[in-house]
Design an enzyme around this catalytic site. Structure first.
Site, PDB file in Angstrom:
ATOM      1  N   ASN A  31      -4.758   6.288  -7.035  1.00  0.00           N
ATOM      2  CA  ASN A  31      -5.359   7.630  -6.933  1.00  0.00           C
ATOM      3  C   ASN A  31      -4.403   8.709  -7.428  1.00  0.00           C
ATOM      4  O   ASN A  31      -4.051   9.638  -6.716  1.00  0.00           O
ATOM      5  CB  ASN A  31      -5.833   7.922  -5.506  1.00  0.00           C
ATOM      6  CG  ASN A  31      -4.721   7.865  -4.487  1.00  0.00           C
ATOM      7  OD1 ASN A  31      -3.699   7.227  -4.716  1.00  0.00           O
ATOM      8  ND2 ASN A  31      -4.905   8.550  -3.370  1.00  0.00           N
TER       9      ASN A  31
ATOM     10  N   ASN B  84      -5.546   9.600   6.989  1.00  0.00           N
ATOM     11  CA  ASN B  84      -6.872   9.014   6.934  1.00  0.00           C
ATOM     12  C   ASN B  84      -6.762   7.540   6.570  1.00  0.00           C
ATOM     13  O   ASN B  84      -6.169   7.221   5.549  1.00  0.00           O
ATOM     14  CB  ASN B  84      -7.709   9.752   5.872  1.00  0.00           C
ATOM     15  CG  ASN B  84      -9.182   9.451   6.008  1.00  0.00           C
ATOM     16  OD1 ASN B  84      -9.631   9.045   7.075  1.00  0.00           O
ATOM     17  ND2 ASN B  84      -9.924   9.636   4.944  1.00  0.00           N
TER      18      ASN B  84
ATOM     19  N   HIS C  82       0.842  -1.208   0.000  1.00  0.00           N
ATOM     20  CA  HIS C  82       0.000   0.000   0.000  1.00  0.00           C
ATOM     21  C   HIS C  82       0.873   1.253   0.000  1.00  0.00           C
ATOM     22  O   HIS C  82       1.251   1.774   1.043  1.00  0.00           O
ATOM     23  CB  HIS C  82      -0.920  -0.008   1.240  1.00  0.00           C
ATOM     24  CG  HIS C  82      -2.002   1.028   1.186  1.00  0.00           C
ATOM     25  ND1 HIS C  82      -3.244   0.828   1.741  1.00  0.00           N
ATOM     26  CD2 HIS C  82      -2.044   2.276   0.654  1.00  0.00           C
ATOM     27  CE1 HIS C  82      -4.008   1.899   1.552  1.00  0.00           C
ATOM     28  NE2 HIS C  82      -3.279   2.795   0.903  1.00  0.00           N
TER      29      HIS C  82
ATOM     30  N   HIS D 246      -5.648  -0.539   5.821  1.00  0.00           N
ATOM     31  CA  HIS D 246      -5.327   0.329   6.973  1.00  0.00           C
ATOM     32  C   HIS D 246      -6.402   0.441   8.055  1.00  0.00           C
ATOM     33  O   HIS D 246      -6.958   1.500   8.279  1.00  0.00           O
ATOM     34  CB  HIS D 246      -4.905   1.724   6.498  1.00  0.00           C
ATOM     35  CG  HIS D 246      -5.755   2.348   5.422  1.00  0.00           C
ATOM     36  ND1 HIS D 246      -7.117   2.372   5.465  1.00  0.00           N
ATOM     37  CD2 HIS D 246      -5.397   2.982   4.278  1.00  0.00           C
ATOM     38  CE1 HIS D 246      -7.568   2.997   4.396  1.00  0.00           C
ATOM     39  NE2 HIS D 246      -6.546   3.362   3.654  1.00  0.00           N
TER      40      HIS D 246
ATOM     41  N   HIS E 209       1.639   5.169  -2.080  1.00  0.00           N
ATOM     42  CA  HIS E 209       1.205   6.196  -3.029  1.00  0.00           C
ATOM     43  C   HIS E 209       2.457   6.830  -3.635  1.00  0.00           C
ATOM     44  O   HIS E 209       3.184   7.532  -2.947  1.00  0.00           O
ATOM     45  CB  HIS E 209       0.360   7.258  -2.321  1.00  0.00           C
ATOM     46  CG  HIS E 209      -0.907   6.710  -1.732  1.00  0.00           C
ATOM     47  ND1 HIS E 209      -2.092   6.674  -2.415  1.00  0.00           N
ATOM     48  CD2 HIS E 209      -1.162   6.158  -0.524  1.00  0.00           C
ATOM     49  CE1 HIS E 209      -3.035   6.128  -1.655  1.00  0.00           C
ATOM     50  NE2 HIS E 209      -2.495   5.804  -0.497  1.00  0.00           N
ATOM     51  N   PHE E 210       2.701   6.545  -4.907  1.00  0.00           N
ATOM     52  CA  PHE E 210       3.883   7.119  -5.561  1.00  0.00           C
ATOM     53  C   PHE E 210       3.536   8.362  -6.389  1.00  0.00           C
ATOM     54  O   PHE E 210       4.396   8.956  -7.019  1.00  0.00           O
ATOM     55  CB  PHE E 210       4.597   6.059  -6.412  1.00  0.00           C
ATOM     56  CG  PHE E 210       5.495   5.148  -5.598  1.00  0.00           C
ATOM     57  CD1 PHE E 210       5.640   5.329  -4.222  1.00  0.00           C
ATOM     58  CD2 PHE E 210       6.211   4.125  -6.205  1.00  0.00           C
ATOM     59  CE1 PHE E 210       6.481   4.495  -3.469  1.00  0.00           C
ATOM     60  CE2 PHE E 210       7.052   3.292  -5.458  1.00  0.00           C
ATOM     61  CZ  PHE E 210       7.179   3.470  -4.099  1.00  0.00           C
ATOM     62  N   ARG E 211       2.265   8.735  -6.381  1.00  0.00           N
ATOM     63  CA  ARG E 211       1.810  10.047  -6.861  1.00  0.00           C
ATOM     64  C   ARG E 211       1.982  10.321  -8.349  1.00  0.00           C
ATOM     65  O   ARG E 211       1.540  11.362  -8.829  1.00  0.00           O
ATOM     66  CB  ARG E 211       2.505  11.177  -6.075  1.00  0.00           C
ATOM     67  CG  ARG E 211       2.360  11.085  -4.571  1.00  0.00           C
ATOM     68  CD  ARG E 211       0.928  11.197  -4.136  1.00  0.00           C
ATOM     69  NE  ARG E 211       0.808  11.313  -2.670  1.00  0.00           N
ATOM     70  CZ  ARG E 211      -0.283  10.943  -2.012  1.00  0.00           C
ATOM     71  NH1 ARG E 211      -1.320  10.443  -2.644  1.00  0.00           N
ATOM     72  NH2 ARG E 211      -0.344  11.081  -0.706  1.00  0.00           N
TER      73      ARG E 211
ATOM     74  N   HIS F 269     -10.811   0.850   1.232  1.00  0.00           N
ATOM     75  CA  HIS F 269     -10.575   1.958   2.150  1.00  0.00           C
ATOM     76  C   HIS F 269     -11.937   2.205   2.800  1.00  0.00           C
ATOM     77  O   HIS F 269     -12.901   2.510   2.098  1.00  0.00           O
ATOM     78  CB  HIS F 269     -10.096   3.168   1.347  1.00  0.00           C
ATOM     79  CG  HIS F 269     -10.075   4.458   2.110  1.00  0.00           C
ATOM     80  ND1 HIS F 269      -8.916   5.152   2.351  1.00  0.00           N
ATOM     81  CD2 HIS F 269     -11.064   5.181   2.688  1.00  0.00           C
ATOM     82  CE1 HIS F 269      -9.195   6.259   3.036  1.00  0.00           C
ATOM     83  NE2 HIS F 269     -10.491   6.289   3.254  1.00  0.00           N
TER      84      HIS F 269
ATOM     85  N   ASP G 118       0.871   2.560   3.816  1.00  0.00           N
ATOM     86  CA  ASP G 118       0.056   3.645   3.260  1.00  0.00           C
ATOM     87  C   ASP G 118       0.939   4.885   3.045  1.00  0.00           C
ATOM     88  O   ASP G 118       0.534   6.019   3.313  1.00  0.00           O
ATOM     89  CB  ASP G 118      -1.138   3.967   4.176  1.00  0.00           C
ATOM     90  CG  ASP G 118      -2.151   4.906   3.516  1.00  0.00           C
ATOM     91  OD1 ASP G 118      -2.011   5.189   2.308  1.00  0.00           O
ATOM     92  OD2 ASP G 118      -3.066   5.358   4.222  1.00  0.00           O
TER      93      ASP G 118
HETATM   94 ZN   LIG Z   1      -6.772   4.670   2.123  1.00  0.00          ZN
END
Ligand SMILES: [Zn+2]
Lengths: 326, 425
Positions: free
Chosen positions: B94, B279, B60, B232, B62-64, B179, B306
Site C-alpha cells: 500500500n 487498524n 507484515h 492481524h 509497511h516501509f512506505r 486484511h 504490522d
Molecule cells: Zn492491515
C-alpha cells in the site's frame, strides 16, 4: 484548585462542581439586579473557535465573557472549508502567537479540545467535541435542576433520545451522577447502546421508563445530520414512540414532572408544540442559566502556568501511558 | 571467526534452552559444543546467560516507499528490523503508487537489494491501486518472485473480484493475505466498538466486522482451492473462526497475530492516545486472552508486527484525524520477552517457531537454525538487561509506538547475518 482548562466533566471533582454552581448563583443574582458588567476579566481576551455552527452556545459564551469585561474575538473558521486535524494544528500555532487568554472551542472531533489544551498556555473550554463532552451544558443543566431541587440527591432524571451520538447525554449524566442524581436512558435500540455505563438503566420502551418514576424528563435533540446510516425509520414514528406527544404531556402534567431540552427543539419530533406552554418546562431557564454558568467557568479557570516550549511537532506528543510490568 | 561461549540456544522444537559454545567461521556455524577450543585469531564473546536464537522474520511491515518516505524508507525500516533482532521482512504493497505491477515491484526490489542489509521481500496488490475493482498484474509480479497478494490496509470488498483473483493466482502458486473488515461496519475510526468507544464519543468498529470477512475469505479460498493467510487477527471470535476452519482441514488457511493485539486493550487509549490507534483496533482483555490462547495452540501460525510508521506531526493530531498504525520492528522481540517469555506465558521455542521459522515457511524460504553447517543468521538476546525505547534508540524513521520512552526487560545485543555482524550493543 486552579485549573487551566475545562475539557470534560469526567475529571471534575465534586467540590469543583459545587463551587461552580455556587458561583453561578452569585452571578445570576448580580445580573438580575441591573448590573451590566463586572471587571473580573478586564484586559483578558477570549477567542471563540467554533468549527460547528451553534448560535446558542456561541452567543451564551459571548455574553458571559462580555459581562466579565473580556474582549471577545471570533476566529473565522467558517471560511476555511478544511476542518481536519491537520489544519487545526496550524490554527493552534496561530492562536499561540495571538496570546489569547481563553479559547472556547467546538469541533466535531471528539478529543480535539484536549489536544489544543496540551499545546497552548491559554485556558481551553470545551464547548462540545463530537459525541464526547459538553461540560458547560452539563453544568447549566445541573444548575437548572438544583434551582428546583436544592438537594437533588435521589432525584431521577430520564434522558430520552439519541444517546449514542450525544455529548450532552454523556456530560450531563456524568455530572448528575456526581451530585447523587439517578439517571436513566430511553431511546431507540439503535441509539441507546447496550454498553452505556452499567449504573444507568437503559429503556427502549416509554411506559417502562415512566414506571421508573422520573422527576425530570430530559429530551435530546434528534441529530438527523449525524446519522450516516438510518437509526430509525422516520421522525413521525420517532415522535410516536419516543416523543412527548400531547397525550404523554397530559400524563407528565398530572405527575408534575419537569421537562428539559438542550435546544434547539425539533418541534413535533422530540416534543409536541404544547410543551412550549407547559408550566414545568425548564427549557428557557436552561438558556438563561447558561450565561451565569459560563461566567462562573471563565472566572474560575486560570490561563498560563506550566507549558513546554514547542520546539518541534514531536514535542507536544505526550509519552504514552505507562506500560504495566507483568 | 567468532566464538560465542556458553550461549543458551533456542530452537523451535525444544522447550529447553541448551547451553553451548558456537563457533562461526566465514558466516557458517562450524562447531557447537561445550568448552570448544578457541581457534587462533577467533573473536570470543562471553555469551553466558544470554539466549542465542535464529534471526526473526516479520511477514507484515509497511516501509512506505515509494510515496511516503517522510514516514519510512527501505533503509530506515530494515535498520529498525535489525535493531529489533529481525533479519528478514515482507513489505505490504500500500505505497504510492501501489505495488500492483511488475514495474513497481521491480523498482522496489531493486531498492531493497541496494538499501537494506537484510533480505527484504514484498507482497503485491490483489487489485489495481488496491481499489478492489480490476485485477493487478498478477503473473507479472509473480515472475519477479512475488507470492503473497494482498490489498492490505483494506479488504478486497467485492467477493466476486477476490474469488476470481484466487482462481487465477492459485495456478501460479501464489497465496492471499487478507486484511479483514466489512468497510460499511468498520467505518474509518479504528476503535473497538464498546464501552471505550462510547466513553470517547467516537463511532466504534464492532468485532463482527472482522469476523465476517475472516469467514468470507476462508470460504472464498475453499471455493477457489486457494491458500488464504488471515492478517492481524484482533478478535476472539475471529480466532475461533480460524480454529474451526483449520479443524475441518479442507481449506489451506494460515493466520498471524500482532504483538500489540496480545498486549493491549482499548482501555490503553486512555485520553485519546494516538499511539494506541491502529487498524484492526485494540479490543478487550477477553480478546487478548483468546489471541494468546490461539497463539499457543497454533491457530496462529505466525507473529507479525504490522509495522506502520507515521510522522510525529500526523500522530500528534487529534485521535480521529491521526492515521492508523504503530511501529513494531524496534520493539517486537523485547516486548514479547517482557510480556510473555519473562512471566512464563510461553517459551523461546514459541518465539522461534512463530516469529522466525513459520513466517519463512509461509514465504517458501529456508529456515535458519543454530546447527552445524547452517549459515549464521542469529540473534544474541540478554534476558536480564533492559531496553529503554527512546527516540534515539529507535531506528525507524517514526516513533509512533506505545513503548516510546518506556523501559522493558530484555535487550538485543548482537545480530549476525552470514559473515556480517549487523548489530552489536
Ligand atoms: Zn492491515
Amino acid at each position: 484548585m486552579a485549573r487551566k482548562d475545562l475539557l470534560d466533566i469526567a475529571s471534575l471533582h465534586r467540590e469543583e462542581i459545587e463551587f461552580l454552581l455556587d458561583q453561578s448563583t452569585s452571578f445570576k443574582k448580580l445580573f438580575t439586579h441591573s448590573v451590566k458588567k463586572i471587571p473580573a476579566l478586564e484586559g483578558k481576551s477570549v477567542l471563540m473557535l467554533f468549527y460547528e455552527a451553534s448560535t446558542r452556545t456561541h452567543s451564551s459564551f459571548e455574553v458571559a465573557a462580555k459581562r466579565l469585561s473580556a474582549e471577545v474575538t471570533n476566529f473565522d473558521v467558517a471560511h476555511s472549508s478544511i476542518t481536519k486535524g491537520e489544519s487545526v494544528r496550524e490554527t493552534i500555532e496561530t492562536l499561540q502567537a495571538m496570546r489569547t487568554d481563553y479559547i472556547v472551542v467546538r469541533h466535531s472531533h471528539s478529543g480535539l479540545p484536549g489536544m489544543i489544551a496540551r499545546q497552548t498556555t491559554a485556558s481551553v473550554i470545551n464547548a462540545g467535541d463530537g459525541a464526547h463532552e459538553h461540560p458547560t451544558q452539563a453544568l447549566l443543566d445541573a444548575f437548572t435542576i438544583k434551582e428546583k431541587f436544592p438537594d437533588p440527591r435521589g432525584k431521577k432524571v430520564l434522558i430520552i433520545g439519541d444517546i449514542l451520538h450525544s455529548r450532552v447525554a454523556r456530560s450531563t449524566s456524568t455530572l448528575l451522577q456526581k451530585l447523587g442524581v439517578e439517571v436513566a436512558y430511553l431511546g431507540p435500540g439503535s441509539l441507546v447502546p447496550k454498553y452505556v455505563p452499567a449504573t444507568i438503566p437503559r429503556f427502549t420502551n416509554y411506559e417502562a421508563a415512566m414506571a421508573w418514576a422520573p422527576d425530570v424528563v430530559y429530551l435530546l435533540r434528534v441529530q438527523l445530520e449525524r446519522q450516516d446510516v438510518q437509526f430509525f425509520p422516520n421522525v413521525r414514528e420517532y415522535h410516536r414512540v419516543y416523543g412527548i406527544t400531547t397525550a404523554r404531556l397530559a400524563e407528565i402534567r398530572d405527575r408534575g414532572l419537569y421537562i428539559m431540552h438542550p435546544g434547539p427543539v425539533n418541534r413535533g419530533v422530540e416534543l409536541c408544540d404544547a410543551v412550549m406552554d407547559y408550566e414545568r418546562s425548564l427549557i428557557t431557564n436552561q438558556v438563561e442559566n447558561g450565561i451565569s454558568i459560563r461566567m462562573a467557568v471563565l472566572d474560575w479557570l486560570t490561563p498560563g502556568g506550566e507549558f513546554p516550549r514547542q520546539e518541534s511537532y514531536a514535542a507536544p506528543q505526550r509519552a504514552s501511558s505507562t506500560v504495566i510490568m507483568p | 571467526m567468532l566464538l560465542l561461549q556458553n550461549a543458551r540456544i533456542a530452537a523451535e522444537n525444544s522447550p529447553e534452552l541448551v547451553e553451548s559454545d558456537v563457533l562461526i567461521v566465514e558466516g557458517i556455524i562450524q562447531q557447537i559444543g561445550t568448552s570448544l577450543a578457541i581457534p587462533e585469531g577467533a573473536r570470543v564473546i562471553d555469551a553466558r546467560g544470554r539466549v542465542l536464537m535464529p534471526g526473526m522474520f516479520d511477514a507484515h511491515v509497511h516501509f512506505r516507499a515509494p510515496g511516503f518516505e517522510n514516514k519510512e524508507t527501505i533503509t530506515t525500516g530494515s535498520e529498525a528490523a535489525i535493531n529489533g533482532g529481525i533479519t528478514g521482512v515482507v513489505m505490504m504493497p500500500n505505497t504510492r503508487p501501489a505495488l500492483d505491477s511488475a514495474t513497481a515491484i521491480a523498482t522496489v526490489l531493486d531498492n531493497a537489494r541496494h538499501r537494506a542489509r537484510i533480505p527484504v521481500y514484498t507482497s503485491g496488490c490483489v487489485t489495481k491501486n488496491r481499489e478492489g475493482k480490476e485485477l493487478a498484474e498478477i503473473e507479472g509480479m509473480h515472475r519477479l518472485g512475488v507470492i503473497m497478494l494482498t490489498d492490505d490496509g483494506d479488504t478486497t470488498a467485492d467477493p466476486a473480484v477476490l474469488l476470481r483473483a484466487m482462481q487465477y493466482a492459485t495456478e501460479f502458486g501464489m497465496f492471499f493475505a487478507s486484511h479483514c473488515e466489512v468497510p460499511e461496519l468498520a467505518g474509518p475510526r479504528a476503535l473497538n466498538e464498546g464501552v471505550m468507544s462510547y466513553r470517547l464519543g467516537i463511532k466504534g468498529s464492532p468485532a463482527c466486522a472482522e469476523e465476517i470477512i475472516i469467514d468470507r475469505d476462508i470460504r472464498l479460498a475453499r471455493a477457489a482451492g486457494a491458500h488464504v493467510h488471515i492478517q492481524h487477527v484482533s478478535s476472539k471470535l475471529g480466532m475461533e473462526t480460524i480454529r474451526w476452519w483449520k479443524s475441518r482441514g479442507d481449506v489451506k488457511v494460515t493466520a498471524e497475530v500482532a504483538p500489540h493485539h496480545l498486549m493491549f486493550t482499548d482501555e490503553h487509549i486512555g485520553d485519546y492516545d494516538t499511539n494506541y490507534k491502529m487498524n484492526p483496533p485494540l479490543r478487550t482483555q477477553a480478546d487478548c486472552d483468546a489471541l494468546l490462547e490461539g497463539l499457543k495452540e497454533g491457530v496462529f501460525d505466525l507473529i507479525a508486527t504490522d509495522h506502520a510508521p507515521h510522522t510525529p506531526f500526523e500522530k500528534a493530531q487529534d485521535f480521529i484525524s491521526a492515521p492508523n498504525g504503530i511501529t513494531g520492528l524496534d520493539t517486537a522481540l523485547v516486548s514479547l520477552h517482557h510480556f510473555f517469555v519473562e512471566p512464563g506465558k510461553f517459551g523461546w521455542d514459541l518465539v522461534v517457531k512463530r516469529y522466525s521459522a513459520e513466517p519463512r515457511r509461509l514465504m517458501g524460504l529456508p529456515v535458519p537454525t543454530i546447527e552445524v553447517g547452517q549459515q549464521a543468521e542469529c540473534v544474541l538476546f540478554d534476558t536480564e538487561a533492559e531496553t529503554t525505547f527512546t527516540k534515539e534508540f529507535m531506528k525507524s524513521k517514526s516513533q509512533n509506538t506505545p513503548f516510546i520512552n518506556q523501559t522493558l526487560k530484555g535487550r538485543v545485543d548482537l545480530v549476525i547475518l552470514g559473515t556480517e555482524i549487523l548489530l552489536e550493543r
